[in-house]
Design a protein around this motif. Structure first.
Motif, PDB file in Angstrom:
ATOM      1  N   MET A   1       0.842  -1.200   0.000  1.00 29.40           N
ATOM      2  CA  MET A   1       0.000   0.000   0.000  1.00 29.40           C
ATOM      3  C   MET A   1       0.874   1.246   0.000  1.00 29.40           C
ATOM      4  O   MET A   1       1.879   1.312   0.674  1.00 29.40           O
ATOM      5  N   THR A   2       0.458   2.219  -0.773  1.00 31.35           N
ATOM      6  CA  THR A   2       1.219   3.457  -0.802  1.00 31.35           C
ATOM      7  C   THR A   2       0.396   4.557  -0.130  1.00 31.35           C
ATOM      8  O   THR A   2      -0.810   4.445  -0.013  1.00 31.35           O
ATOM      9  N   PHE A   3       1.067   5.572   0.338  1.00 34.71           N
ATOM     10  CA  PHE A   3       0.369   6.638   1.038  1.00 34.71           C
ATOM     11  C   PHE A   3       0.933   7.982   0.593  1.00 34.71           C
ATOM     12  O   PHE A   3       1.919   8.030  -0.137  1.00 34.71           O
ATOM     13  N   SER A   4       0.280   9.049   1.019  1.00 34.16           N
ATOM     14  CA  SER A   4       0.732  10.377   0.594  1.00 34.16           C
ATOM     15  C   SER A   4       0.930  11.297   1.794  1.00 34.16           C
ATOM     16  O   SER A   4       0.219  11.201   2.799  1.00 34.16           O
ATOM     17  N   ILE A   5       1.915  12.173   1.658  1.00 29.11           N
ATOM     18  CA  ILE A   5       2.275  13.116   2.721  1.00 29.11           C
ATOM     19  C   ILE A   5       2.246  14.530   2.159  1.00 29.11           C
ATOM     20  O   ILE A   5       2.883  14.793   1.136  1.00 29.11           O
ATOM     21  N   ALA A   6       1.535  15.416   2.818  1.00 30.92           N
ATOM     22  CA  ALA A   6       1.576  16.830   2.440  1.00 30.92           C
ATOM     23  C   ALA A   6       2.520  17.557   3.386  1.00 30.92           C
ATOM     24  O   ALA A   6       2.405  17.417   4.611  1.00 30.92           O
ATOM     25  N   ILE A   7       3.454  18.320   2.831  1.00 27.89           N
ATOM     26  CA  ILE A   7       4.349  19.143   3.654  1.00 27.89           C
ATOM     27  C   ILE A   7       3.769  20.551   3.675  1.00 27.89           C
ATOM     28  O   ILE A   7       3.680  21.199   2.633  1.00 27.89           O
ATOM     29  N   VAL A   8       3.333  20.981   4.849  1.00 29.89           N
ATOM     30  CA  VAL A   8       2.714  22.307   4.956  1.00 29.89           C
ATOM     31  C   VAL A   8       3.429  23.155   6.005  1.00 29.89           C
ATOM     32  O   VAL A   8       4.136  22.647   6.869  1.00 29.89           O
ATOM     33  N   GLY A   9       3.228  24.444   5.904  1.00 32.61           N
ATOM     34  CA  GLY A   9       3.845  25.385   6.832  1.00 32.61           C
ATOM     35  C   GLY A   9       4.047  26.708   6.109  1.00 32.61           C
ATOM     36  O   GLY A   9       3.937  26.774   4.881  1.00 32.61           O
ATOM     37  N   ARG A  10       4.373  27.723   6.886  1.00 34.08           N
ATOM     38  CA  ARG A  10       4.528  29.057   6.296  1.00 34.08           C
ATOM     39  C   ARG A  10       5.751  29.094   5.365  1.00 34.08           C
ATOM     40  O   ARG A  10       6.590  28.179   5.410  1.00 34.08           O
ATOM     41  N   PRO A  11       5.854  30.144   4.530  1.00 33.09           N
ATOM     42  CA  PRO A  11       6.988  30.232   3.620  1.00 33.09           C
ATOM     43  C   PRO A  11       8.324  30.253   4.367  1.00 33.09           C
ATOM     44  O   PRO A  11       8.414  30.775   5.481  1.00 33.09           O
ATOM     45  N   ASN A  12       9.332  29.659   3.728  1.00 32.54           N
ATOM     46  CA  ASN A  12      10.719  29.768   4.175  1.00 32.54           C
ATOM     47  C   ASN A  12      11.127  28.872   5.340  1.00 32.54           C
ATOM     48  O   ASN A  12      12.234  29.008   5.861  1.00 32.54           O
ATOM     49  N   VAL A  13      10.260  27.960   5.740  1.00 29.40           N
ATOM     50  CA  VAL A  13      10.644  27.057   6.838  1.00 29.40           C
ATOM     51  C   VAL A  13      11.494  25.880   6.351  1.00 29.40           C
ATOM     52  O   VAL A  13      12.139  25.206   7.156  1.00 29.40           O
ATOM     53  N   GLY A  14      11.471  25.635   5.022  1.00 31.99           N
ATOM     54  CA  GLY A  14      12.282  24.542   4.473  1.00 31.99           C
ATOM     55  C   GLY A  14      11.485  23.401   3.846  1.00 31.99           C
ATOM     56  O   GLY A  14      12.027  22.314   3.637  1.00 31.99           O
ATOM     57  N   LYS A  15      10.224  23.652   3.509  1.00 36.39           N
ATOM     58  CA  LYS A  15       9.360  22.602   2.946  1.00 36.39           C
ATOM     59  C   LYS A  15       9.926  22.032   1.639  1.00 36.39           C
ATOM     60  O   LYS A  15      10.010  20.818   1.475  1.00 36.39           O
ATOM     61  N   SER A  16      10.321  22.929   0.729  1.00 37.38           N
ATOM     62  CA  SER A  16      10.802  22.457  -0.576  1.00 37.38           C
ATOM     63  C   SER A  16      12.145  21.757  -0.445  1.00 37.38           C
ATOM     64  O   SER A  16      12.449  20.831  -1.202  1.00 37.38           O
ATOM     65  N   THR A  17      12.945  22.177   0.513  1.00 37.18           N
ATOM     66  CA  THR A  17      14.232  21.518   0.754  1.00 37.18           C
ATOM     67  C   THR A  17      13.999  20.066   1.173  1.00 37.18           C
ATOM     68  O   THR A  17      14.662  19.154   0.689  1.00 37.18           O
ATOM     69  N   LEU A  18      13.023  19.859   2.046  1.00 32.73           N
ATOM     70  CA  LEU A  18      12.704  18.483   2.461  1.00 32.73           C
ATOM     71  C   LEU A  18      12.088  17.710   1.295  1.00 32.73           C
ATOM     72  O   LEU A  18      12.438  16.542   1.069  1.00 32.73           O
ATOM     73  N   PHE A  19      11.187  18.357   0.575  1.00 32.67           N
ATOM     74  CA  PHE A  19      10.576  17.717  -0.600  1.00 32.67           C
ATOM     75  C   PHE A  19      11.664  17.203  -1.542  1.00 32.67           C
ATOM     76  O   PHE A  19      11.664  16.040  -1.940  1.00 32.67           O
ATOM     77  N   ASN A  20      12.618  18.072  -1.860  1.00 29.50           N
ATOM     78  CA  ASN A  20      13.685  17.693  -2.794  1.00 29.50           C
ATOM     79  C   ASN A  20      14.527  16.551  -2.238  1.00 29.50           C
ATOM     80  O   ASN A  20      14.950  15.673  -2.977  1.00 29.50           O
ATOM     81  N   ARG A  21      14.751  16.568  -0.942  1.00 32.85           N
ATOM     82  CA  ARG A  21      15.552  15.498  -0.334  1.00 32.85           C
ATOM     83  C   ARG A  21      14.805  14.166  -0.399  1.00 32.85           C
ATOM     84  O   ARG A  21      15.399  13.129  -0.666  1.00 32.85           O
ATOM     85  N   LEU A  22      13.495  14.187  -0.157  1.00 31.69           N
ATOM     86  CA  LEU A  22      12.713  12.946  -0.176  1.00 31.69           C
ATOM     87  C   LEU A  22      12.519  12.427  -1.599  1.00 31.69           C
ATOM     88  O   LEU A  22      12.499  11.227  -1.829  1.00 31.69           O
ATOM     89  N   VAL A  23      12.352  13.339  -2.526  1.00 25.74           N
ATOM     90  CA  VAL A  23      12.064  12.942  -3.910  1.00 25.74           C
ATOM     91  C   VAL A  23      13.350  12.632  -4.662  1.00 25.74           C
ATOM     92  O   VAL A  23      13.384  11.718  -5.482  1.00 25.74           O
ATOM     93  N   GLY A  24      14.402  13.372  -4.373  1.00 25.72           N
ATOM     94  CA  GLY A  24      15.669  13.144  -5.054  1.00 25.72           C
ATOM     95  C   GLY A  24      15.648  13.734  -6.447  1.00 25.72           C
ATOM     96  O   GLY A  24      14.604  14.011  -7.007  1.00 25.72           O
TER      97      GLY A  24
END
Ligand code: GDP
Ligand code: MG
Length: 163
Positions: A1-24
């Protein structure tokens, strides 16, 4: 089974940095998929043996007529409704801000599985923010440094029971 995660939070906390690290880098981002606008980036994430879809709430930095708060609320609600799990990120170096409190209120009401991540926790600069973030009422935060790849095992342990 696969699942989905939304990364939320105000701008500049590092959401896209984590996204890029998880996605590669090698995994393609699906920016133009129907129903997923540029505001919500979706990618295939992996962490240890976990495989999941990650949703990054982007586009908050772009100037529009809509207020930042209104836009954040709308995007966050959409991301949360799409995802099984919500990773709410704060900047541990900045501490808890009024915008973080606004997010926490939305998430406490709306999201199914929420957990808190205190990003920018490398070194000791995030210590006070980490402690302060217990006040958001979302349990014990996972200490992360998305930029330096620290705390990824703790992130794995937080995700595993929710997967
Ligand atoms: P977003 O707006 O939430 O998507 O945030 P970004 O991922 O664009 O990151 C905002 C800024 O924070 C950038 O300058 C990143 O390099 C920086 N950043 C992200 N993660 C970390 C971290 O773990 N530690 C530190 N010190 N900076 C970080
Ligand atoms: Mg971003």
């Amino acid at each position: 089974m696969t699942f989905s995660i939304a990364i939320v939070g105000r701008p500049n906390v590092g959401k896209s940095t984590l996204f890029n690290r998880l996605v590669g880098k090698k995994l393609a981002l699906v920016d133009d998929q129907p129903g997923v606008t540029r505001d919500l980036r979706e990618g295939e994430g992996r962490l240890g043996d976990l495989r999941f879809t990650v949703i990054d709430t982007a586009g908050l930095e772009e100037a529009t007529d809509e207020s930042l708060q209104g836009r954040m609320r709308r995007l966050t609600e959409r991301a949360v409704d799409m995802a099984d799990i919500c990773l709410f990120m704060i900047d541990a170096r900045a501490g808890v801000t009024p915008l973080d409190e606004m997010f926490a209120e939305i998430l406490r009401k709306r999201a199914k599985n929420v957990f808190l991540a205190a990003n920018k926790s490398e070194g000791h600069a995030g210590e006070a923010g980490y402690l302060e973030s217990f006040s958001l009422g979302l349990g014990e935060p996972v200490r992360l440094s998305a930029e330096h790849g620290e705390g990824m095992h703790d992130l794995y342990l937080a995700l595993m029971p929710l997967a």
